[in-house]
Motif scaffolding. Structure first.
Motif, PDB file in Angstrom:
ATOM      1  N   PHE A  98      28.009  83.545 112.624  1.00 40.29           N
ATOM      2  CA  PHE A  98      29.210  82.720 112.593  1.00 40.29           C
ATOM      3  C   PHE A  98      30.411  83.604 112.908  1.00 40.29           C
ATOM      4  CE2 PHE A  98      28.175  84.414 108.470  1.00 40.29           C
ATOM      5  CZ  PHE A  98      29.369  84.949 108.009  1.00 40.29           C
ATOM      6  N   ASP A 110      34.832  77.903 110.645  1.00 32.69           N
ATOM      7  CA  ASP A 110      34.648  76.468 110.867  1.00 32.69           C
ATOM      8  C   ASP A 110      33.191  76.059 111.011  1.00 32.69           C
ATOM      9  OD1 ASP A 110      37.456  75.952 110.922  1.00 32.69           O
ATOM     10  OD2 ASP A 110      37.524  76.709 112.982  1.00 32.69           O
ATOM     11  N   TYR A 111      32.300  77.009 111.145  1.00 34.00           N
ATOM     12  CA  TYR A 111      30.887  76.703 111.335  1.00 34.00           C
ATOM     13  C   TYR A 111      30.063  77.629 110.437  1.00 34.00           C
ATOM     14  CZ  TYR A 111      26.365  75.933 113.550  1.00 34.00           C
ATOM     15  OH  TYR A 111      25.045  75.617 113.769  1.00 34.00           O
ATOM     16  N   PRO A 112      29.078  77.125 109.751  1.00 28.89           N
ATOM     17  CA  PRO A 112      28.501  75.775 109.795  1.00 28.89           C
ATOM     18  C   PRO A 112      29.280  74.735 108.990  1.00 28.89           C
ATOM     19  CG  PRO A 112      27.325  77.102 108.221  1.00 28.89           C
ATOM     20  CD  PRO A 112      28.331  78.012 108.855  1.00 28.89           C
ATOM     21  N   TYR A 113      30.258  75.179 108.213  1.00 28.26           N
ATOM     22  CA  TYR A 113      31.136  74.267 107.497  1.00 28.26           C
ATOM     23  C   TYR A 113      32.513  74.887 107.480  1.00 28.26           C
ATOM     24  CZ  TYR A 113      29.831  77.536 103.770  1.00 28.26           C
ATOM     25  OH  TYR A 113      29.584  78.672 103.050  1.00 28.26           O
ATOM     26  N   SER A 114      33.504  74.126 107.058  1.00 31.14           N
ATOM     27  CA  SER A 114      34.877  74.616 107.044  1.00 31.14           C
ATOM     28  C   SER A 114      35.160  75.324 105.724  1.00 31.14           C
ATOM     29  CB  SER A 114      35.847  73.438 107.224  1.00 31.14           C
ATOM     30  OG  SER A 114      37.184  73.881 107.120  1.00 31.14           O
ATOM     31  N   PHE A 136      32.089  70.495 103.413  1.00 29.49           N
ATOM     32  CA  PHE A 136      30.996  70.103 104.295  1.00 29.49           C
ATOM     33  C   PHE A 136      30.616  68.671 103.958  1.00 29.49           C
ATOM     34  CE2 PHE A 136      27.348  70.483 101.442  1.00 29.49           C
ATOM     35  CZ  PHE A 136      27.699  71.493 100.557  1.00 29.49           C
ATOM     36  N   THR A 198      20.892  79.414 112.760  1.00 23.40           N
ATOM     37  CA  THR A 198      22.217  79.108 113.293  1.00 23.40           C
ATOM     38  C   THR A 198      22.274  77.749 113.963  1.00 23.40           C
ATOM     39  OG1 THR A 198      22.621  81.463 113.648  1.00 23.40           O
ATOM     40  CG2 THR A 198      24.070  79.925 114.779  1.00 23.40           C
ATOM     41  N   SER A 199      21.333  77.471 114.836  1.00 21.38           N
ATOM     42  CA  SER A 199      21.374  76.222 115.595  1.00 21.38           C
ATOM     43  C   SER A 199      21.093  75.001 114.736  1.00 21.38           C
ATOM     44  CB  SER A 199      20.370  76.273 116.750  1.00 21.38           C
ATOM     45  OG  SER A 199      19.049  76.435 116.257  1.00 21.38           O
ATOM     46  N   GLY A 202      24.082  72.133 111.833  1.00 20.79           N
ATOM     47  CA  GLY A 202      25.016  71.239 112.505  1.00 20.79           C
ATOM     48  C   GLY A 202      25.666  70.252 111.549  1.00 20.79           C
ATOM     49  N   THR A 203      26.595  69.458 112.096  1.00 16.69           N
ATOM     50  CA  THR A 203      27.356  68.508 111.288  1.00 16.69           C
ATOM     51  C   THR A 203      26.473  67.485 110.593  1.00 16.69           C
ATOM     52  OG1 THR A 203      29.241  68.751 112.780  1.00 16.69           O
ATOM     53  CG2 THR A 203      29.212  66.815 111.339  1.00 16.69           C
ATOM     54  N   MET A 206      24.733  69.036 107.630  1.00 12.91           N
ATOM     55  CA  MET A 206      25.677  69.288 106.539  1.00 12.91           C
ATOM     56  C   MET A 206      25.968  68.000 105.772  1.00 12.91           C
ATOM     57  SD  MET A 206      26.216  72.513 106.538  1.00 12.91           S
ATOM     58  CE  MET A 206      24.466  72.518 106.988  1.00 12.91           C
TER      59      MET A 206
END
Length: 239
Positions: A98, A110-114, A136, A198-199, A202-203, A206
């Motif tokens: 990240f 901002d990734y994987p969550y804010s 998230f 990592t991949s 995603g939103t 979460m």
């Protein structure tokens, strides 16, 4: 089966994120400190402990018997760092990358969550105490983490952190056990084997994880997942 495994590991990676606060010394213990630049944040940091107001987070961290370490390297852009998280749980290694930005004393990603974080004062010379606001799914949470260059801190240093947790009105922290061992550093160990999450972070995933936490069934749900899958982790990682 692999989808369930991914979700469960994602939860422990996120955690690798109600007491009455005493008034004595809380102003000092929750004082924000200035970070002069990203250079002092670069390199390896071991997770020592974490507290958050995510329901069931402490129990899940304890069930996972996991260890976590982070590594930051400088990106070409000023104040941006490329971070990697390395999680060991149930004898297997998982990783995630990240980007983090340090600007005006605020650490964000901002990734994987804010997440927006600030560093708090600590008497530990090679530690970081990071207080974060996390979002998230559709929910917001608070967390405070203790990280160190060492794999284990002194009893006095850990006690200071526990008092900071109390002052922030957060639940009792989960203490990670370094005796469980850490995932090897992939930059120096050619034989290290880690599943890259990592991949997957995603939103939509979460949001699903957030719904499980909000339902109050996180501990039961993910305990059952790992109970069913722990015996097949070696085979799953080999495929």
């Amino acid at each position: 089966m692999m989808e369930s495994l991914h979700v469960a590991v994602a939860v422990f990676s996120l955690l690798s994120l109600g007491q009455t606060a005493p008034t004595t010394n809380c102003d000092s213990l929750t004082q924000q400190i200035q970070i002069s630049g990203r250079d002092q944040l670069l390199g390896r940091w071991n997770y020592i402990a974490e507290s958050s107001d995510i329901r069931g987070s402490k129990e899940l961290l304890e069930i996972s018997r996991g260890t976590v370490w982070l590594n930051y390297v400088a990106a070409n852009e000023e104040n941006i760092m490329i971070g990697s998280m390395h999680l060991k749980t149930f004898g297997q290694c998982f990783s995630m990358t990240f980007n983090s930005t340090l600007e005006s004393n605020t650490l964000t990603f901002d990734y994987p969550y804010s997440s927006t974080g600030f560093h708090l004062k600590t008497g530990c010379p090679d530690c970081r105490v990071v207080y974060s606001n996390i979002t998230f799914g559709r929910s917001s949470y608070r967390a405070v983490q203790l990280l160190s260059r060492r794999m284990k801190v002194s009893a006095a240093e850990l006690e200071e952190y526990k008092k900071q947790v109390e002052c922030l009105n957060l639940p009792e922290a989960a203490i990670l056990d370094p005796e469980q061992g850490f995932c090897p550093d992939p930059s120096v160990s050619k034989d290290s084997k880690s599943f890259d999450m990592t991949s997957f972070m995603g939103t939509s995933n979460m949001s699903m994880i957030d719904e499980i936490f909000q339902s109050g069934a996180a501990v039961k749900t993910f305990s059952e997942v790992f109970s069913q899958l722990s015996s097949t982790l070696v085979e799953a990682m080999g495929n």
